[in-house]
Write an enzyme that holds these catalytic residues in place. Structure first.
Site, PDB file in Angstrom:
ATOM      1  N   CYS A 151      16.461  -4.664  21.690  1.00 51.64           N
ATOM      2  CA  CYS A 151      15.535  -4.009  20.661  1.00 51.64           C
ATOM      3  C   CYS A 151      17.020  -2.175  20.506  1.00 51.64           C
ATOM      4  CB  CYS A 151      14.463  -3.516  21.374  1.00 51.64           C
ATOM      5  SG  CYS A 151      13.601  -4.887  22.102  1.00 51.64           S
ATOM      6  N   HIS A 160       9.332   0.400  23.839  1.00 54.36           N
ATOM      7  CA  HIS A 160       8.318  -1.074  23.040  1.00 54.36           C
ATOM      8  C   HIS A 160       7.848  -2.324  23.857  1.00 54.36           C
ATOM      9  CE1 HIS A 160       8.267  -5.248  20.973  1.00 54.36           C
ATOM     10  NE2 HIS A 160       9.234  -5.699  21.721  1.00 54.36           N
ATOM     11  N   GLU A 166     -11.543  10.121  20.037  1.00 55.26           N
ATOM     12  CA  GLU A 166     -10.879  11.370  20.948  1.00 55.26           C
ATOM     13  C   GLU A 166      -9.474  10.882  21.215  1.00 55.26           C
ATOM     14  OE1 GLU A 166     -11.578  14.381  21.359  1.00 55.26           O
ATOM     15  OE2 GLU A 166     -10.426  15.037  22.739  1.00 55.26           O
ATOM     16  N   HIS A 218       5.396  -5.664  24.347  1.00 57.83           N
ATOM     17  CA  HIS A 218       4.893  -6.779  24.101  1.00 57.83           C
ATOM     18  C   HIS A 218       2.926  -6.893  24.754  1.00 57.83           C
ATOM     19  CE1 HIS A 218       8.047  -9.423  23.582  1.00 57.83           C
ATOM     20  NE2 HIS A 218       8.938  -8.330  22.803  1.00 57.83           N
ATOM     21  N   HIS A 259       3.828  -9.800  17.934  1.00 58.31           N
ATOM     22  CA  HIS A 259       4.892  -9.798  19.096  1.00 58.31           C
ATOM     23  C   HIS A 259       4.749  -8.622  19.673  1.00 58.31           C
ATOM     24  CE1 HIS A 259       9.508  -8.668  18.426  1.00 58.31           C
ATOM     25  NE2 HIS A 259       9.005  -8.326  19.925  1.00 58.31           N
TER      26      HIS A 259
END
Lengths: 237, 237, 237, 237
Positions: free
Chosen positions: C99, C117, C141, C119, C197
């Site tokens: 990443c 990141h 909210e 999943h 993803h």
């Protein structure tokens, strides 16, 4: 265990498997599973002629060994609804679990060594989606983790698991007679579902009561999922 | 507790049941339940004339006792919207929870000892599937864990649980008046749902506020499941 | 931090808030949330001119500080796809997270201090139920916990949250250009969804990245629930 | 490891990564995930010519290193159904996991270093919603966490993940032949689903077995969600 001269010795032990240590630990476990939130549910353990019971109306995940009640088994009165005799009561202003007469059913009618009561939503949803007087599911591996009558030999994969569902009552202890009646009518059932309320499960000892509670909760959960997905929960032979 | 000469003494204690220790512990618990993720939600505890409140906009599962605000109760101004008086403010650059005026409603209108606010998705889904001005459910055992008005005697299994739903506002403190109005209109309600936002629940002390928050969250969750499964949530008498 | 003469000093610290201690702790937290199971997902933290990154293809809940990579920021090459320069590499046979180029987008285009990141299945289900190029939800909210562009001022309850959805690519680093393009086209978006993803979320520091990741995940989850229940997720003005 | 003169030395180690320490730790992890409740499921680890296996019918989250069985690999008999040879048996009255012959399939047919068996409801629901002989899903990032045959190179995002589903049998060890047959017929499959029962997953070592078990469980879960939401789980090329 200890003499009656020091009742606290009945609940103070260094052994993590002592009932007064196990009940708090298992209640924390059950809280994580969502079975005993909001003070509901619990577990009772019987070792020979002594029964260990948690208090009523307290946070089950915060129980300490000193909060545990110890009662002699059996009790002189025909049912422990009233006039209960104690070997040990907590110093605090606590009362024993309102499930006590229900736990007693398991001890008296099945010679159980432990009885668990949960308010699991899986159990309650099962009682709502099975509007009749029984919950039934077949052909699930987890059925093999359940014993005949909760204390006998294990079911086979080819057995259909069937549990009676009794109707709820405003006072928990008033369930005693209908639970006993259902236990007599369904001698092979390892637990009793209570509509819109939860389930009672028992076993010959705390390990087997707990693992059967887990297997049954699994079966309620997957049964509810199957029913909502339009799948049959009992297959023809 | 300590004199005003050392305000930190108001939040530093070896007692795990001291409010400044309980609030961080309970917030970690609530984080696990998904009630206070993303800095939302929290709990306030009042002990007599002192109110303990968490800071605003921080990760609730990482609060430390030194982060806790202490306010005197009651406040001189009619509402603690502005001009709040403090007994202790954290050294860090923190502001008190934006829920403060809402917590104050529970203290002033119900004499509550604790008020909990969650963003639980069960509460929010209940406000979406009950588009009217109240959420209602009947014939669930967990109703018995809820008290009249949050602080009175427990409901019976035969009571229908009803909670008002108020509309959300862009600024949290602007909910104060509509929440107070709903509390007055529904004197028996143990909590107030806020549409698309969450719920406020209170009790005479932190234990009863927490166990009622658990019971209500359970009822929102099972109510939502029942509604989605096409089941009636309120049964006729 | 430490000189380059002992690169391990860059990751060994008694301070629990040091990035090399925070990354393992937060990854354990994210594992519990189901965000980084099976080695997927992770978090990168930038402090000034240093970027801390976890290794690729390892169990994220078992990372130790000694596993952390440290890279200088900025890198000489226009994109850290190749020829990356390191201040510290683990002794083990590890490679930095795949990443990395995506995290770099957040650092370069938003001056972010942290990028997460996940999943999460909530994110993936959102990309499946919103088949177009954006996910949108209003009147929740939790929208107030999200910042404009991830690093600006907080959104209001009256703002509609909108996040671009980009299409997945076989190699994670090939997402770099389409992610950058989406970040430029949606300057107010606090994250980028990747179809089938997961999601990238960032903030000015790790706290704000994490709390925004929680708010967005909450919004994906409730958005999916609403969509499946037939409820509108964006209300007219 | 230790000589056969002191078999306990085979399971007593200060190294947290020793198989006899890892199995209890991983079983606690799997219990939290709902994979091994009610004594079901488990994990076996093979290191060279030794196989470490948990006992049968016990609470998997409470296993201790002293409960672990050690068997030599390979066994003299063609299949370890009977006449198993042991390097070490627990002192307690325990029997080795009923999954032993199934674990052996993974060791013999795939040269696996670890095999995991779960009763995850995601796996069981997948076998119910895919009534044919295979489960299949495509275009999910998590597919990249699965290896060809469980032990080869990783799948690509463009590969369709396909797993055989075999029919359950009343006795777990009777699954051995149909599992072996499915493994031969599907040489690229990283696991075998068992209808109404669960899944077997393996890898070259415990880390890769565990991360693949997580990826597959994720894919079962999202596949079930997609199927129930009316979404296609395999996209055309």
């Amino acid at each position: 265990m200890a003499s009656q001269e020091n009742p606290d010795a009945l609940v103070l032990s260094d052994d993590p498997l002592h009932p007064a240590n196990l009940i708090p630990e298992l209640c924390r476990n059950f809280y994580q599973l969502g079975w005993v939130t909001g003070t509901g549910g619990g577990i009772s353990i019987r070792v020979g002629d002594k029964v260990f019971i948690a208090p009523s109306g307290v946070q089950k995940e915060r129980i300490q060994p000193v909060h545990i009640f110890v009662l002699p088994f059996p009790q002189a009165a025909p049912s422990p609804h009233t006039d209960r005799v104690f070997l040990r009561r907590p110093a605090l202003n606590l009362t024993e679990s309102a499930c006590t007469p229900l736990f007693w059913n398991a001890f008296e009618l099945r010679d159980a060594g432990s009885c668990i009561h949960t308010h699991s939503q899986n159990a309650v949803m099962a009682t709502l989606l099975w509007p009749g007087s029984t919950f039934a599911i077949s052909h699930q591996e987890m059925i093999k983790g359940v014993r005949r009558g909760g204390v006998g030999r294990a079911l086979s994969y080819l057995d259909t698991l069937e549990l009676p569902i009794i109707e709820n009552t405003p006072n928990e202890e008033d369930l005693k007679d209908s639970m006993a009646e259902a236990m007599t009518r369904f001698p092979e059932a390892a637990g009793i579902l209570v509509r819109r309320h939860g389930v009672y499960v028992w076993g010959p000892d705390w390990e087997k009561a707990k693992t059967q509670a887990e297997c049954l909760d699994y079966l309620f959960e997957i049964g509810v999922k199957m029913k909502l997905a339009g799948l049959e929960t009992v297959m023809g032979a």
